[in-house]
Design a protein around this motif. Structure first.
Motif, PDB file in Angstrom:
ATOM      1  N   CYS A 243       0.842  -1.103  -0.037  1.00 57.11           N
ATOM      2  CA  CYS A 243       0.010   0.109  -0.052  1.00 57.11           C
ATOM      3  C   CYS A 243       0.740   1.162   0.174  1.00 57.11           C
ATOM      4  O   CYS A 243       0.854   1.971   0.966  1.00 57.11           O
ATOM      5  CB  CYS A 243      -0.931  -0.024   1.128  1.00 57.11           C
ATOM      6  N   PRO A 244       1.441   1.521  -0.990  1.00 51.22           N
ATOM      7  CA  PRO A 244       2.432   2.887  -1.392  1.00 51.22           C
ATOM      8  C   PRO A 244       1.748   4.253  -1.045  1.00 51.22           C
ATOM      9  O   PRO A 244       0.155   4.188  -1.270  1.00 51.22           O
ATOM     10  CB  PRO A 244       2.853   2.753  -2.726  1.00 51.22           C
ATOM     11  N   ILE A 245       2.336   5.046  -0.372  1.00 52.50           N
ATOM     12  CA  ILE A 245       1.985   6.347  -0.583  1.00 52.50           C
ATOM     13  C   ILE A 245       2.683   6.911  -1.582  1.00 52.50           C
ATOM     14  O   ILE A 245       3.772   7.223  -1.758  1.00 52.50           O
ATOM     15  CB  ILE A 245       2.142   6.996   0.784  1.00 52.50           C
ATOM     16  N   ALA A 246       1.784   7.635  -2.647  1.00 51.30           N
ATOM     17  CA  ALA A 246       2.327   8.030  -3.821  1.00 51.30           C
ATOM     18  C   ALA A 246       1.227   8.903  -4.627  1.00 51.30           C
ATOM     19  O   ALA A 246       0.028   8.948  -4.228  1.00 51.30           O
ATOM     20  CB  ALA A 246       2.767   6.977  -4.706  1.00 51.30           C
ATOM     21  N   ASN A 247       1.698   9.608  -5.687  1.00 49.95           N
ATOM     22  CA  ASN A 247       0.827  10.597  -6.520  1.00 49.95           C
ATOM     23  C   ASN A 247       0.239   9.482  -7.474  1.00 49.95           C
ATOM     24  O   ASN A 247       0.885   8.986  -8.347  1.00 49.95           O
ATOM     25  CB  ASN A 247       1.740  11.517  -7.270  1.00 49.95           C
ATOM     26  N   PRO A 248      -1.174   9.134  -7.406  1.00 52.77           N
ATOM     27  CA  PRO A 248      -1.716   8.179  -8.251  1.00 52.77           C
ATOM     28  C   PRO A 248      -1.662   8.633  -9.678  1.00 52.77           C
ATOM     29  O   PRO A 248      -1.622   7.574 -10.505  1.00 52.77           O
ATOM     30  CB  PRO A 248      -3.137   7.947  -7.729  1.00 52.77           C
ATOM     31  N   GLU A 249      -1.813   9.813  -9.882  1.00 50.54           N
ATOM     32  CA  GLU A 249      -1.616  10.434 -11.203  1.00 50.54           C
ATOM     33  C   GLU A 249      -0.277   9.811 -12.007  1.00 50.54           C
ATOM     34  O   GLU A 249      -0.240   9.386 -13.251  1.00 50.54           O
ATOM     35  CB  GLU A 249      -1.621  11.849 -11.531  1.00 50.54           C
ATOM     36  N   LYS A 250       0.888   9.556 -11.312  1.00 54.80           N
ATOM     37  CA  LYS A 250       1.946   9.389 -11.786  1.00 54.80           C
ATOM     38  C   LYS A 250       2.348   7.849 -11.575  1.00 54.80           C
ATOM     39  O   LYS A 250       3.151   7.251 -12.385  1.00 54.80           O
ATOM     40  CB  LYS A 250       3.105  10.047 -11.097  1.00 54.80           C
ATOM     41  N   ILE A 251       1.667   7.324 -10.757  1.00 57.07           N
ATOM     42  CA  ILE A 251       2.335   5.830 -10.204  1.00 57.07           C
ATOM     43  C   ILE A 251       1.170   4.816 -10.836  1.00 57.07           C
ATOM     44  O   ILE A 251       1.663   3.651 -10.585  1.00 57.07           O
ATOM     45  CB  ILE A 251       2.641   5.800  -8.763  1.00 57.07           C
ATOM     46  N   ALA A 252       0.145   5.005 -10.977  1.00 55.71           N
ATOM     47  CA  ALA A 252      -1.150   4.039 -10.931  1.00 55.71           C
ATOM     48  C   ALA A 252      -0.785   2.961 -11.816  1.00 55.71           C
ATOM     49  O   ALA A 252      -1.054   1.794 -11.873  1.00 55.71           O
ATOM     50  CB  ALA A 252      -2.428   4.679 -11.391  1.00 55.71           C
ATOM     51  N   THR A 253      -0.185   3.300 -13.210  1.00 53.97           N
ATOM     52  CA  THR A 253       0.059   2.544 -14.273  1.00 53.97           C
ATOM     53  C   THR A 253       1.002   1.606 -14.031  1.00 53.97           C
ATOM     54  O   THR A 253       1.005   0.395 -14.043  1.00 53.97           O
ATOM     55  CB  THR A 253       0.323   3.229 -15.616  1.00 53.97           C
ATOM     56  N   THR A 254       2.189   1.873 -13.272  1.00 48.84           N
ATOM     57  CA  THR A 254       3.288   0.934 -12.610  1.00 48.84           C
ATOM     58  C   THR A 254       2.709   0.005 -11.769  1.00 48.84           C
ATOM     59  O   THR A 254       3.057  -1.025 -11.727  1.00 48.84           O
ATOM     60  CB  THR A 254       4.251   2.016 -12.300  1.00 48.84           C
ATOM     61  N   VAL A 255       1.880   0.533 -10.823  1.00 46.34           N
ATOM     62  CA  VAL A 255       1.181  -0.326  -9.928  1.00 46.34           C
ATOM     63  C   VAL A 255       0.257  -1.471 -10.495  1.00 46.34           C
ATOM     64  O   VAL A 255       0.507  -2.778 -10.217  1.00 46.34           O
ATOM     65  CB  VAL A 255       0.520   0.707  -8.883  1.00 46.34           C
ATOM     66  N   ARG A 256      -0.539  -1.147 -11.570  1.00 44.00           N
ATOM     67  CA  ARG A 256      -1.231  -2.097 -12.191  1.00 44.00           C
ATOM     68  C   ARG A 256      -0.517  -2.761 -12.934  1.00 44.00           C
ATOM     69  O   ARG A 256      -0.666  -4.024 -13.134  1.00 44.00           O
ATOM     70  CB  ARG A 256      -2.270  -1.139 -13.037  1.00 44.00           C
ATOM     71  N   ALA A 257       0.419  -2.457 -13.954  1.00 45.77           N
ATOM     72  CA  ALA A 257       1.489  -3.475 -14.427  1.00 45.77           C
ATOM     73  C   ALA A 257       2.290  -4.276 -13.490  1.00 45.77           C
ATOM     74  O   ALA A 257       2.308  -5.464 -13.907  1.00 45.77           O
ATOM     75  CB  ALA A 257       2.631  -2.591 -15.136  1.00 45.77           C
ATOM     76  N   SER A 258       2.527  -3.984 -12.496  1.00 48.58           N
ATOM     77  CA  SER A 258       3.302  -4.800 -11.487  1.00 48.58           C
ATOM     78  C   SER A 258       2.222  -5.729 -11.016  1.00 48.58           C
ATOM     79  O   SER A 258       2.449  -7.141 -10.884  1.00 48.58           O
ATOM     80  CB  SER A 258       3.778  -4.186 -10.147  1.00 48.58           C
ATOM     81  N   ASP A 259       0.891  -5.402 -10.735  1.00 49.32           N
ATOM     82  CA  ASP A 259       0.272  -6.435 -10.197  1.00 49.32           C
ATOM     83  C   ASP A 259      -0.258  -7.558 -11.331  1.00 49.32           C
ATOM     84  O   ASP A 259      -0.160  -8.612 -11.085  1.00 49.32           O
ATOM     85  CB  ASP A 259      -1.357  -5.883  -9.965  1.00 49.32           C
ATOM     86  N   LEU A 260      -0.319  -6.955 -12.585  1.00 46.05           N
ATOM     87  CA  LEU A 260      -0.480  -7.869 -13.856  1.00 46.05           C
ATOM     88  C   LEU A 260       0.675  -8.959 -13.694  1.00 46.05           C
ATOM     89  O   LEU A 260       0.293 -10.329 -13.978  1.00 46.05           O
ATOM     90  CB  LEU A 260      -0.585  -7.172 -15.011  1.00 46.05           C
ATOM     91  N   ILE A 261       1.847  -8.334 -13.923  1.00 46.25           N
ATOM     92  CA  ILE A 261       2.891  -9.116 -13.946  1.00 46.25           C
ATOM     93  C   ILE A 261       3.142 -10.234 -12.975  1.00 46.25           C
ATOM     94  O   ILE A 261       3.466 -11.346 -13.218  1.00 46.25           O
ATOM     95  CB  ILE A 261       4.150  -8.290 -14.223  1.00 46.25           C
ATOM     96  N   LEU A 262       2.608  -9.778 -11.618  1.00 43.13           N
ATOM     97  CA  LEU A 262       2.824 -10.985 -10.413  1.00 43.13           C
ATOM     98  C   LEU A 262       1.462 -11.724 -10.448  1.00 43.13           C
ATOM     99  O   LEU A 262       1.339 -12.320  -9.186  1.00 43.13           O
ATOM    100  CB  LEU A 262       3.173 -10.087  -9.344  1.00 43.13           C
ATOM    101  N   GLY A 263       0.775 -11.643 -11.368  1.00 39.70           N
ATOM    102  CA  GLY A 263      -0.479 -12.713 -11.389  1.00 39.70           C
ATOM    103  C   GLY A 263      -1.640 -12.270 -10.513  1.00 39.70           C
ATOM    104  O   GLY A 263      -2.290 -13.009 -10.141  1.00 39.70           O
ATOM    105  N   ARG A 264      -1.971 -10.960 -10.374  1.00 41.25           N
ATOM    106  CA  ARG A 264      -2.857 -10.452  -9.610  1.00 41.25           C
ATOM    107  C   ARG A 264      -4.016  -9.801 -10.248  1.00 41.25           C
ATOM    108  O   ARG A 264      -4.498  -8.990  -9.545  1.00 41.25           O
ATOM    109  CB  ARG A 264      -2.548  -9.620  -8.308  1.00 41.25           C
ATOM    110  N   ASP A 265      -3.750  -9.879 -11.577  1.00 43.97           N
ATOM    111  CA  ASP A 265      -5.028  -9.011 -12.430  1.00 43.97           C
ATOM    112  C   ASP A 265      -5.367  -9.961 -13.424  1.00 43.97           C
ATOM    113  O   ASP A 265      -4.809  -9.871 -14.562  1.00 43.97           O
ATOM    114  CB  ASP A 265      -4.227  -7.940 -13.063  1.00 43.97           C
ATOM    115  N   ASP A 266      -6.339 -10.960 -13.348  1.00 37.97           N
ATOM    116  CA  ASP A 266      -6.879 -11.937 -14.256  1.00 37.97           C
ATOM    117  C   ASP A 266      -7.268 -11.303 -15.384  1.00 37.97           C
ATOM    118  O   ASP A 266      -8.153 -10.318 -15.170  1.00 37.97           O
ATOM    119  CB  ASP A 266      -8.082 -13.038 -13.667  1.00 37.97           C
ATOM    120  N   TYR A 267      -7.080 -11.930 -16.553  1.00 33.92           N
ATOM    121  CA  TYR A 267      -7.391 -11.210 -17.812  1.00 33.92           C
ATOM    122  C   TYR A 267      -7.070  -9.877 -18.005  1.00 33.92           C
ATOM    123  O   TYR A 267      -7.481  -9.025 -18.872  1.00 33.92           O
ATOM    124  CB  TYR A 267      -8.965 -11.370 -17.851  1.00 33.92           C
TER     125      TYR A 267
END
Ligand code: THG
Length: 280
Positions: A243-267
């Motif tokens: 649960c990072p404290i960050a600027n979502p406008e700048k970091i959300a895509t990186t967070v979602r990409a990380s989730d996808l790569i780590l198998g936490r974002d089905d389809y």
């Protein structure tokens, strides 16, 4: 391990098995002169604008910090919390070094907040743990204590363990303790990021708790901060940051990409969603 936070009604679950929860950092007077000048006049329109911008950019929780020189933050933090609560149903992370300000904010906040933060100093634990218990709040436990900040990951882990133990003794549930391994600027000293990444790995492995971090701190004083912050975010998530404290406008895509790569974002649903929202 699941840490549950609540806004007025809406629940947010921070789960060590992901997906990653974003705590929006932007309600913070650091480098935002306009926030200082509007808050000094009890004008909350800009705070609400920052809240809305962050919610639209995928923030799940909002960090609220109204600290600046000369401010009466006991009054102002509570007023700011009320202004946000009246408009948005989102859990809050109360960010102040002043236990009185935290308590005043908890009194009016309702829901279930995250206290930012308790550290391993006796003074901090004694002041904040009873308050957290009384108001049913979760806490961020900062891995530093009376002896300062150590550069040995095992020692940071030991401080985290100490706060956890004391919190449980004060009646706080283990899952309501979120560890902050401390992120510091990497420009002047090569060690901080390596130490934090290793601390994250150890906390995840030994304590299994949720982990936060003020992840845009690391790039202070350097060019191309967004790339640096993104890479550090991905590596931290790999090691256990939830649960990072960050600027979502700048970091959300990186967070979602990380989730996808780590198998936490089905389809790839969430990754595609945020990409489309950004016109990509
Ligand atoms: N751990 C915990 N809490 C924290 C921190 C932490 N709270 C405060 C801070 N660190 C995290 N929050 C911020 C808020 C604003 C900025 C950095 C960290 C900031 N950002 C831009 C900048 O650096 O220039 C300015 C605004 C922007 O462009 O978004 O100033 O470590 N528990």
């Amino acid at each position: 391990m699941k840490t549950i936070l609540r806004g007025n009604t809406r629940e947010v679950i921070i789960d060590t098995d992901g997906p990653v929860i974003i705590i929006g950092e932007c309600i913070n007077p650091t480098r935002r002169k306009k926030l200082v000048s509007t808050l000094q006049e009890s004008d909350f329109a800009y705070v609400l604008e920052l809240a809305e911008m962050q919610i639209n950019a995928a923030a799940d929780v909002l960090d609220v910090n109204v600290g600046f020189p000369g401010v009466d933050d006991v009054k102002l933090l509570a007023e700011t919390v009320l202004a946000i609560k009246a408009r948005f149903d989102i859990p809050l992370c109360l960010d102040s070094p002043n236990p009185k300000a935290i308590e005043a904010a908890l009194k009016v906040a309702g829901g279930k907040c995250l206290i930012n933060s308790v550290n391993g100093e006796e003074k901090s634990m004694n002041a904040l743990l009873p308050i957290a218990h009384e108001y049913g709040a979760a806490i961020i436990a900062l891995a530093m204590d009376d002896s300062g900040i150590t550069y040995e990951p095992e020692k940071r882990l030991a401080v985290a363990e100490k706060i956890l133990e004391r919190a449980v003794k004060a009646g706080i549930k283990e899952e309501d303790v979120v560890i902050d391994p401390l992120a510091m600027a990497v420009s002047a000293d090569p060690r901080p990021c390596v130490v934090s990444l290793e601390t994250i790995r150890l906390v995840r492995q030994k304590l299994g708790l949720n982990i936060t971090q003020g992840a845009s701190n690391i790039s202070f004083g350097l060019p191309n901060r967004e790339v640096l912050n993104s890479v550090y975010m991905a590596l931290s998530i790999m090691n256990g940051l939830t649960c990072p404290i960050a600027n979502p406008e700048k970091i959300a895509t990186t967070v979602r990409a990380s989730d996808l790569i780590l198998g936490r974002d089905d389809y790839a649903i969430r990754f595609v969603e945020i990409s489309q929202a950004n016109g990509l």
